[in-house]
Design a protein around this motif. Structure first.
Motif, PDB file in Angstrom:
ATOM      1  N   ASN A  73       0.823  -1.216   0.000  1.00 38.81           N
ATOM      2  CA  ASN A  73       0.000   0.000   0.000  1.00 38.81           C
ATOM      3  C   ASN A  73       0.855   1.263   0.000  1.00 38.81           C
ATOM      4  OD1 ASN A  73      -2.727  -1.219   0.335  1.00 38.81           O
ATOM      5  ND2 ASN A  73      -1.731  -2.046   2.167  1.00 38.81           N
ATOM      6  N   PRO A  74       1.754   1.405  -0.962  1.00 42.73           N
ATOM      7  CA  PRO A  74       2.614   2.591  -0.942  1.00 42.73           C
ATOM      8  C   PRO A  74       1.835   3.895  -1.104  1.00 42.73           C
ATOM      9  CG  PRO A  74       2.850   1.422  -3.012  1.00 42.73           C
ATOM     10  CD  PRO A  74       2.002   0.564  -2.117  1.00 42.73           C
ATOM     11  N   HIS A  75       0.662   3.829  -1.685  1.00 41.81           N
ATOM     12  CA  HIS A  75      -0.152   5.032  -1.873  1.00 41.81           C
ATOM     13  C   HIS A  75      -0.784   5.499  -0.546  1.00 41.81           C
ATOM     14  CE1 HIS A  75      -2.733   1.546  -2.188  1.00 41.81           C
ATOM     15  NE2 HIS A  75      -3.785   2.310  -1.952  1.00 41.81           N
ATOM     16  N   LEU A  76      -0.779   4.644   0.464  1.00 43.88           N
ATOM     17  CA  LEU A  76      -1.352   5.002   1.766  1.00 43.88           C
ATOM     18  C   LEU A  76      -0.306   5.249   2.836  1.00 43.88           C
ATOM     19  CD1 LEU A  76      -4.206   2.338   1.971  1.00 43.88           C
ATOM     20  CD2 LEU A  76      -4.428   4.753   1.359  1.00 43.88           C
ATOM     21  N   THR A  77       0.944   4.978   2.520  1.00 46.38           N
ATOM     22  CA  THR A  77       1.984   5.028   3.545  1.00 46.38           C
ATOM     23  C   THR A  77       3.125   5.936   3.140  1.00 46.38           C
ATOM     24  OG1 THR A  77       3.045   3.098   2.561  1.00 46.38           O
ATOM     25  CG2 THR A  77       1.489   2.686   4.349  1.00 46.38           C
ATOM     26  N   SER A  78       3.829   6.422   4.127  1.00 45.79           N
ATOM     27  CA  SER A  78       5.059   7.176   3.888  1.00 45.79           C
ATOM     28  C   SER A  78       5.960   6.985   5.104  1.00 45.79           C
ATOM     29  CB  SER A  78       4.780   8.656   3.655  1.00 45.79           C
ATOM     30  OG  SER A  78       4.175   9.228   4.788  1.00 45.79           O
ATOM     31  N   TRP A  79       7.248   6.959   4.830  1.00 38.10           N
ATOM     32  CA  TRP A  79       8.233   6.764   5.887  1.00 38.10           C
ATOM     33  C   TRP A  79       8.500   8.057   6.633  1.00 38.10           C
ATOM     34  CZ3 TRP A  79       9.726   2.229   7.541  1.00 38.10           C
ATOM     35  CH2 TRP A  79       9.737   1.134   6.678  1.00 38.10           C
ATOM     36  N   VAL A  80       8.642   7.946   7.928  1.00 37.35           N
ATOM     37  CA  VAL A  80       9.076   9.056   8.759  1.00 37.35           C
ATOM     38  C   VAL A  80      10.147   8.490   9.686  1.00 37.35           C
ATOM     39  CG1 VAL A  80       8.393  10.744  10.502  1.00 37.35           C
ATOM     40  CG2 VAL A  80       6.793  10.127   8.692  1.00 37.35           C
ATOM     41  N   PRO A  81      11.335   9.069   9.706  1.00 38.29           N
ATOM     42  CA  PRO A  81      12.383   8.515  10.560  1.00 38.29           C
ATOM     43  C   PRO A  81      12.062   8.727  12.048  1.00 38.29           C
ATOM     44  CG  PRO A  81      13.110  10.571   9.605  1.00 38.29           C
ATOM     45  CD  PRO A  81      11.778  10.245   8.982  1.00 38.29           C
ATOM     46  N   ALA A 124      15.537  -0.610   5.863  1.00 45.65           N
ATOM     47  CA  ALA A 124      14.447  -0.318   4.926  1.00 45.65           C
ATOM     48  C   ALA A 124      13.822   1.045   5.193  1.00 45.65           C
ATOM     49  CB  ALA A 124      13.377  -1.402   5.017  1.00 45.65           C
ATOM     50  N   ALA A 125      13.877   1.492   6.431  1.00 45.40           N
ATOM     51  CA  ALA A 125      13.275   2.774   6.818  1.00 45.40           C
ATOM     52  C   ALA A 125      14.348   3.858   6.826  1.00 45.40           C
ATOM     53  CB  ALA A 125      12.661   2.655   8.207  1.00 45.40           C
ATOM     54  N   PRO A 126      13.936   5.115   6.775  1.00 47.16           N
ATOM     55  CA  PRO A 126      14.915   6.190   6.933  1.00 47.16           C
ATOM     56  C   PRO A 126      15.638   6.024   8.269  1.00 47.16           C
ATOM     57  CG  PRO A 126      12.808   7.095   6.260  1.00 47.16           C
ATOM     58  CD  PRO A 126      12.581   5.645   6.572  1.00 47.16           C
ATOM     59  N   SER A 127      16.902   6.326   8.279  1.00 51.49           N
ATOM     60  CA  SER A 127      17.722   6.135   9.464  1.00 51.49           C
ATOM     61  C   SER A 127      17.254   7.027  10.615  1.00 51.49           C
ATOM     62  CB  SER A 127      19.181   6.447   9.127  1.00 51.49           C
ATOM     63  OG  SER A 127      20.011   6.105  10.191  1.00 51.49           O
ATOM     64  N   SER A 128      17.216   6.453  11.811  1.00 50.18           N
ATOM     65  CA  SER A 128      16.850   7.230  12.996  1.00 50.18           C
ATOM     66  C   SER A 128      17.994   8.183  13.344  1.00 50.18           C
ATOM     67  CB  SER A 128      16.586   6.281  14.173  1.00 50.18           C
ATOM     68  OG  SER A 128      17.728   5.504  14.437  1.00 50.18           O
ATOM     69  N   TYR A 129      17.686   9.189  14.127  1.00 56.17           N
ATOM     70  CA  TYR A 129      18.721  10.142  14.505  1.00 56.17           C
ATOM     71  C   TYR A 129      18.366  10.822  15.818  1.00 56.17           C
ATOM     72  CZ  TYR A 129      15.486  13.560  12.474  1.00 56.17           C
ATOM     73  OH  TYR A 129      14.373  14.313  12.176  1.00 56.17           O
ATOM     74  N   VAL A 130      19.385  11.361  16.463  1.00 64.03           N
ATOM     75  CA  VAL A 130      19.230  12.109  17.708  1.00 64.03           C
ATOM     76  C   VAL A 130      19.257  13.577  17.348  1.00 64.03           C
ATOM     77  CG1 VAL A 130      20.304  12.643  19.932  1.00 64.03           C
ATOM     78  CG2 VAL A 130      20.322  10.299  19.066  1.00 64.03           C
ATOM     79  N   MET A 131      18.399  14.352  17.995  1.00 62.83           N
ATOM     80  CA  MET A 131      18.375  15.788  17.729  1.00 62.83           C
ATOM     81  C   MET A 131      18.416  16.561  19.045  1.00 62.83           C
ATOM     82  SD  MET A 131      14.414  16.767  16.892  1.00 62.83           S
ATOM     83  CE  MET A 131      14.228  15.834  15.430  1.00 62.83           C
ATOM     84  N   SER A 132      18.908  17.776  18.978  1.00 64.96           N
ATOM     85  CA  SER A 132      18.937  18.635  20.151  1.00 64.96           C
ATOM     86  C   SER A 132      17.525  19.124  20.453  1.00 64.96           C
ATOM     87  CB  SER A 132      19.850  19.841  19.903  1.00 64.96           C
ATOM     88  OG  SER A 132      19.276  20.671  18.897  1.00 64.96           O
ATOM     89  N   SER A 133      17.323  19.580  21.681  1.00 63.33           N
ATOM     90  CA  SER A 133      15.996  20.094  22.032  1.00 63.33           C
ATOM     91  C   SER A 133      15.665  21.332  21.204  1.00 63.33           C
ATOM     92  CB  SER A 133      15.915  20.406  23.522  1.00 63.33           C
ATOM     93  OG  SER A 133      16.930  21.309  23.899  1.00 63.33           O
TER      94      SER A 133
END
Length: 139
Positions: A73-81, A124-133
């Protein structure tokens, strides 16, 4: 008889939103690892390992379901890291009551866990990451 009880009006909470989260159990995996590496597992090694194995299989099943949904279902989904906002080097009280995790930001434990989690999905998913506040507030 069946009763449908909601805190507010019918379909006013999460079920009313058009967006849904396809997850793969990172929280369950963290809790399972915390318990596996706790003093409890020294007293009950077989029970701890069996419980962790069940959690592991559940998380891997979630990855399979998520991948299926995203591929069919690529038309219903999108990746968010996964973005992990950190603003302290020491977190108190410690996450999940696991005292070594209080030093997670300072030791890189959080980054290592989320990179391990990324690898479980075969990247398979966008790579996770750490962010500052500050960056978290900007986004």
């Amino acid at each position: 008889s069946v009763a449908c009880v909601e805190q507010e009006d019918f379909a006013s909470g999460t079920s009313s939103k058009s967006t849904k989260l396809l997850w793969a159990g990172s929280r369950y995996l963290v809790k399972g690892l915390c318990k596996l590496f706790s003093p409890y597992s020294l007293l009950h090694p077989k029970g701890s390992w069996d419980e962790f194995a069940g959690t592991w299989h559940m998380v891997m099943g979630c990855f399979t379901e998520r991948t299926y949904m995203l591929e069919t279902n690529p038309h219903l989904t999108s990746w968010v890291p996964i973005a992990v906002p950190l603003d302290k080097w020491i977190i108190w009280p410690p996450p999940f009551g696991y005292y070594p995790a209080a030093l997670g930001p300072a030791t890189g434990m959080f980054v290592a866990f989320f990179k391990f989690y990324d690898a479980l999905s075969l990247w398979a998913a966008p790579s996770s990451y750490v962010m500052s506040s500050r960056r978290a507030l900007e986004e």
